[in-house]
Design an enzyme around this catalytic site. Structure first.
Site, PDB file in Angstrom:
ATOM      1  N   LYS A 151     -21.647  -0.871 -22.365  1.00 35.19           N
ATOM      2  CA  LYS A 151     -21.089   0.312 -21.693  1.00 35.19           C
ATOM      3  C   LYS A 151     -19.570   0.204 -21.543  1.00 35.19           C
ATOM      4  CE  LYS A 151     -25.334   1.436 -19.197  1.00 35.19           C
ATOM      5  NZ  LYS A 151     -26.006   1.538 -17.900  1.00 35.19           N
ATOM      6  N   LYS A 158     -32.530 -11.538 -37.151  1.00 27.65           N
ATOM      7  CA  LYS A 158     -33.629 -12.383 -36.664  1.00 27.65           C
ATOM      8  C   LYS A 158     -34.263 -13.181 -37.807  1.00 27.65           C
ATOM      9  CE  LYS A 158     -35.912  -8.890 -34.968  1.00 27.65           C
ATOM     10  NZ  LYS A 158     -34.965  -7.831 -35.321  1.00 27.65           N
ATOM     11  N   THR A 159     -34.568 -12.496 -38.908  1.00 29.40           N
ATOM     12  CA  THR A 159     -35.207 -13.185 -40.035  1.00 29.40           C
ATOM     13  C   THR A 159     -34.242 -14.113 -40.741  1.00 29.40           C
ATOM     14  OG1 THR A 159     -36.667 -11.278 -40.341  1.00 29.40           O
ATOM     15  CG2 THR A 159     -36.494 -12.826 -42.166  1.00 29.40           C
ATOM     16  N   GLY A 209     -35.237  -8.560 -30.676  1.00 28.96           N
ATOM     17  CA  GLY A 209     -34.041  -7.736 -30.757  1.00 28.96           C
ATOM     18  C   GLY A 209     -34.246  -6.573 -31.695  1.00 28.96           C
ATOM     19  N   PRO A 210     -33.320  -5.619 -31.699  1.00 29.59           N
ATOM     20  CA  PRO A 210     -33.451  -4.438 -32.562  1.00 29.59           C
ATOM     21  C   PRO A 210     -33.317  -4.814 -34.035  1.00 29.59           C
ATOM     22  CG  PRO A 210     -31.331  -4.454 -31.437  1.00 29.59           C
ATOM     23  CD  PRO A 210     -32.121  -5.570 -30.848  1.00 29.59           C
ATOM     24  N   PRO A 211     -33.692  -3.898 -34.928  1.00 31.21           N
ATOM     25  CA  PRO A 211     -33.614  -4.198 -36.368  1.00 31.21           C
ATOM     26  C   PRO A 211     -32.191  -4.451 -36.824  1.00 31.21           C
ATOM     27  CG  PRO A 211     -34.965  -2.254 -35.965  1.00 31.21           C
ATOM     28  CD  PRO A 211     -34.298  -2.578 -34.669  1.00 31.21           C
ATOM     29  N   GLY A 212     -32.048  -5.391 -37.756  1.00 30.67           N
ATOM     30  CA  GLY A 212     -30.762  -5.607 -38.400  1.00 30.67           C
ATOM     31  C   GLY A 212     -29.814  -6.552 -37.701  1.00 30.67           C
ATOM     32  N   VAL A 213     -30.266  -7.255 -36.644  1.00 31.09           N
ATOM     33  CA  VAL A 213     -29.338  -8.139 -35.923  1.00 31.09           C
ATOM     34  C   VAL A 213     -29.425  -9.582 -36.415  1.00 31.09           C
ATOM     35  CG1 VAL A 213     -29.288  -6.692 -33.873  1.00 31.09           C
ATOM     36  CG2 VAL A 213     -31.001  -8.495 -34.041  1.00 31.09           C
ATOM     37  N   SER A 241     -29.758   4.440 -14.586  1.00 34.10           N
ATOM     38  CA  SER A 241     -28.338   4.114 -14.438  1.00 34.10           C
ATOM     39  C   SER A 241     -27.434   5.333 -14.367  1.00 34.10           C
ATOM     40  CB  SER A 241     -27.892   3.211 -15.595  1.00 34.10           C
ATOM     41  OG  SER A 241     -27.981   3.899 -16.825  1.00 34.10           O
TER      42      SER A 241
END
Length: 826
Positions: A731, A371-372, A365-369, A688
């Site tokens: 969206k 994970k760590t 996933g993107p940074p800051g969500v 899209s």
């Protein structure tokens, strides 16, 4: 040639003389010796001798450490000597020069308290001169010559005087007096021998033994000298000690022995694999044969220490309380439903079987969500210790597997090092940033991880340094990555991929209220202050001051609000209530950094609201089209990637194919240039926006406006089919935030509406479409859409969160079931 026997029997002569006990020295006849006398009795004996005819009896003490010797502490055989010179020194001691003259034996100690007074009997020596004695004299002289050459302590002048002596008695006494390496007991035994022949034989034996030792010492010195470097004096001394021990059969140092004993005791109590036990015993056997200061001994010792310090069978007791684990996971993180479910499933199976191998999960996933941080929570929930290894920038395979022991400074890999640090064989092991590894000439670390992260292989993980099989099957491996593209396919195949999408606005709001604001209030000392940040203020911060997938920047902005509130408290006091509203945010945080996509207030020709999604979440993406006189050129601008340019060409081709339906000239494209533009200087890609571009092109060519309260997303084919897209939830959230009323989405994306929060779905009209004609029917401001596109075959849409279909009843699985604000599984 024979000699006449010169020995003549004489009556033994007795006399009474003062006695001087000597320490560590024996005075032989014909020997001049310098003595330093300090004991009172000894000085009194010298004084008495000076009053007589300067004769004194010199005998050695049996123990040199005895300060006040008794008659039993003195050898009975000594030498009658004459005082040649006596000098009293300033410190009270007496320096005396004596000459040995005659062997004598103590017969009686006279009664006196000031000094020893003894009755002595002279010992007459027997000298038999024959061929054997002559040969013995020559052998002793030649042997003494060899001794002098090896021992540099004997002066060369002594050798010259010895060579000139032909009296066997005098020769033996002179040589005995000049052998500095002979022990005191051997000297005394020589003094006690009255026969010159026996003295010469014994002297010959002693010199031969000393010569052998001196030759070995010379050999040792020469060998060590060759090995010594000029600047390594300390190394030279250690090597010399080693060589001496090797020649004389010496043992190891006591400290080294105790260290080996300690290792043996550890080995008895340490549980490890049979292979490890055998390896340690083999290395320990080699270590015992080495010198403690050698470089190889240090390498072997470090290797044994590593094996003994590893947690081969030491495990942390796991917690199998499902309810407690769920509580801990929910306390630490909001949402993240799928990772939480997977951990609880693992605990449930482990509680039933007790045999399940550790799962290998990969959070992408993107940074800051989170994970760590979710990995730390998993460690707390399962009761295991937590180990983190960052793989960002690692490009050496040896970082994972270690270096072989042949290299100087070799160490095990980071996997083994981390397990030693954790001191347990079943930790939660986080391999952070697994997609950031690189490759160079030293190997591919990702390839080394293939064995570590394979449950079928990692029970026999072989580190290059240890060269032993180590069981990693009880370790719970977790990995994190920002994108899957940086992870090799074989490595992906060994892990269970769990994707974490970026947080929605609702999720960020809940995280800020539950975690970020309380934490920052505590860090800024505002716990006892009536300080509140309103929901509208947090929303404003999210929309206009952060643009991210996670919540790191949001926490920084919340921290900034708390610091400014703390400054206000210090100035005005804690009693004042501080309430931060949405309108106050610019005063605290400055000018807004970002703007949100907003719908237009009027209908425009060639302007359509599209919907986009990125790592930062969803947004409204406007598409503008201008038609100008030209020669049929299609211009596409707006920092677009290749895929988006191709979508624009497909949209243009579709409009050309439907020119008749749209009441356009068949050769319209030859007379005009069409310019498609997307504002905002950010990179854009993906298919899209196909329906959005087609709608804007159709509006610009037909001069029919597009509704301002409608937004759309979908991939367009040349035949007008609308294909499904990704990121629908984000969206629709962006459309809801931008005050859009109607959203057109591909029909095949209906399944994704389950993930959309109910309150968002209730506020929007979501129309499901499968053809471009239906998009134009809904988007263009037409008086009679049926006249252009014909009657619509099937109309499906959601209104107020409910599904409606004109021709068919609603399918049973349509309504979403999600609780408002809850983070769905991804």
């Amino acid at each position: 040639m024979f000699f006449k026997n010169e020995n003549e029997k004489a009556t033994p002569v007795r006399r009474t003389l003062p006695a001087l006990p000597l320490r560590d020295i024996i005075v032989f006849p014909h020997m001049v010796s310098q003595l330093f006398v300090g004991r009172e009795k000894s000085i009194a004996a010298l004084d008495d001798a000076m009053r007589r005819d300067k004769e004194i009896f010199l005998a050695a003490q049996k123990n040199a450490k005895t300060n006040d010797p008794s008659p039993d502490d003195i050898y009975t055989v000594g030498t009658i000597g004459a005082v040649i010179q006596l000098l009293r020194l300033a410190d009270g001691t007496v320096k005396v020069l004596v000459e040995g003259r005659q062997r004598a034996k103590i017969r009686r100690f006279a009664e006196t308290h000031d000094f020893f007074l003894v009755d002595v009997e002279e010992i007459h020596e027997t000298v038999e001169k024959d061929v054997e004695v002559e040969a013995l004299i020559r052998s002793v002289q030649s042997t003494f010559e060899v001794y002098v050459k090896l021992n540099k302590k004997v002066q060369p002048e002594v050798l010259m005087s010895v060579q000139s002596i032909d009296d066997p008695s005098k020769l033996s006494d002179t040589i005995a007096a000049n052998l500095p390496t002979i022990k005191l007991a051997d000297r005394q035994s020589l003094l006690e021998m009255s026969e010159a022949k026996k003295r010469l034989e014994r002297l010959y034996e002693l010199m031969q033994a000393e010569i052998e030792i001196l030759q070995v010492e010379k050999k040792i010195r020469s060998r060590v000298k060759k090995q010594m470097e000029k600047t390594q004096k300390e190394y030279y001394l250690n090597e010399q000690m080693q060589a001496i021990q090797k020649e004389l059969g010496g043992g190891e140092r006591d400290e080294f022995k105790s260290e080996i004993h300690e290792i043996e005791e550890q080995l008895k109590s340490k549980r490890m694999s049979e292979e490890g036990q055998a390896k340690v015993k083999k290395e320990l056997k080699k270590l015992k044969m080495m010198h403690p200061t050698s470089a190889e001994a240090t390498v072997v010792r470090n290797y044994i220490d590593w094996i003994l310090s590893l947690p081969w069978f030491e495990k942390t007791e796991e917690r199998f309380d499902i309810a407690e684990a769920e509580k801990i996971l929910d306390e630490d993180h909001y949402g993240l439903k799928k990772p939480k479910e997977r951990i609880v499933e693992y605990l449930a199976v482990q509680a039933l079987t007790k045999k399940l191998k550790g799962p290998i999960l990969c959070f992408v996933g993107p940074p800051g969500v989170g994970k760590t941080s979710i990995a730390k929570s998993i460690s707390r929930a399962t009761g295991r210790k937590f180990v983190r290894l960052s793989l960002g920038g690692v490009r050496d395979e040896a970082e994972i597997r270690g270096h072989r022991r042949t290299y100087i400074g070799a160490l095990p890999g980071k996997i083994i090092q981390s397990l030693k640090k954790a001191d347990t064989n079943n930790p939660v092991f986080l391999l952070d940033e697994v997609d950031k590894m690189s490759t160079d000439f030293r190997g591919d670390p990702a390839a080394a991880l293939l064995e570590v992260l394979d449950p079928e292989q990692n029970n026999t993980f072989n580190d290059h340094y240890l060269d032993l099989d180590y069981d990693l099957s009880d370790v719970m491996f977790l990995t994190t990555a920002n994108t899957l593209s940086g992870i090799p396919i074989p490595l992906q195949d060994r892990m269970e991929i769990i994707e974490l999408s970026s947080y929605t606005e609702f999720e960020k709001l809940n995280i800020a209220q539950r975690y970020l604001v309380p934490r920052q209030k505590k860090e800024c000392g505002l716990e006892e202050v009536d300080f509140t940040i309103s929901e509208n203020a947090i929303r404003t911060t999210i929309h206009h001051y952060t643009k991210e997938a996670g919540v790191r920047n949001l926490e920084r902005e919340v921290s900034s609000l708390c610091r400014k509130a703390a400054l206000q408290v210090v100035k005005e006091g804690k009693e004042k209530t501080i309430m931060v509203k949405g309108t106050d945010i610019p005063k605290y945080l400055g000018v807004p950094k970002y703007r949100l996509g907003k719908k237009e207030h009027e209908d425009h020709i060639g302007l359509t609201h599209g919907l986009s999604v990125s790592d930062h979440g969803g947004d409204i993406l406007d598409c503008e089209v201008a038609v100008i006189p030209g020669k049929g050129k299609l211009v596409i601008t707006g920092l677009l990637e290749k895929g988006m340019e191709e979508s624009a060409q497909a949209a243009m081709s579709y409009i050309r194919s439907r020119a008749g339906v749209l009441q356009l000239d068949t050769d319209f494209y030859q007379k005009v240039d069409v310019h498609v533009h997307f504002p905002d200087f950010v990179r854009k890609d993906g298919p899209s926006a196909g329906v959005t571009m087609a709608t804007s092109i159709a509006s610009a060519l037909t001069r029919i406006p597009v509704r301002n309260d409608i937004a759309m997303t979908g991939e367009l084919t040349l035949r007008g089919r609308v294909m499904p897209i990704g990121g629908l939830k984000e969206k629709l959230l962006a459309a809801h935030r931008g005050d859009i009323k109607t959203v057109l989405v591909p029909k095949d994306n209906r399944k994704d509406l389950r993930e959309v929060p109910r309150r968002v779905l209730k506020a929007l009209r979501v129309v499901l479409i499968d053809h471009m004609d239906d998009v134009l029917r809904e988007a263009l401001v037409l008086d009679d859409a049926e006249r252009l596109f014909g009657e619509r075959k099937l109309k499906m849409e959601y209104r107020d969160g409910e599904f409606f279909s004109e021709d068919t009843p609603p399918p049973p699985a349509a309504p979403p079931t999600e609780v408002p604000g809850e983070r769905p599984g991804v």
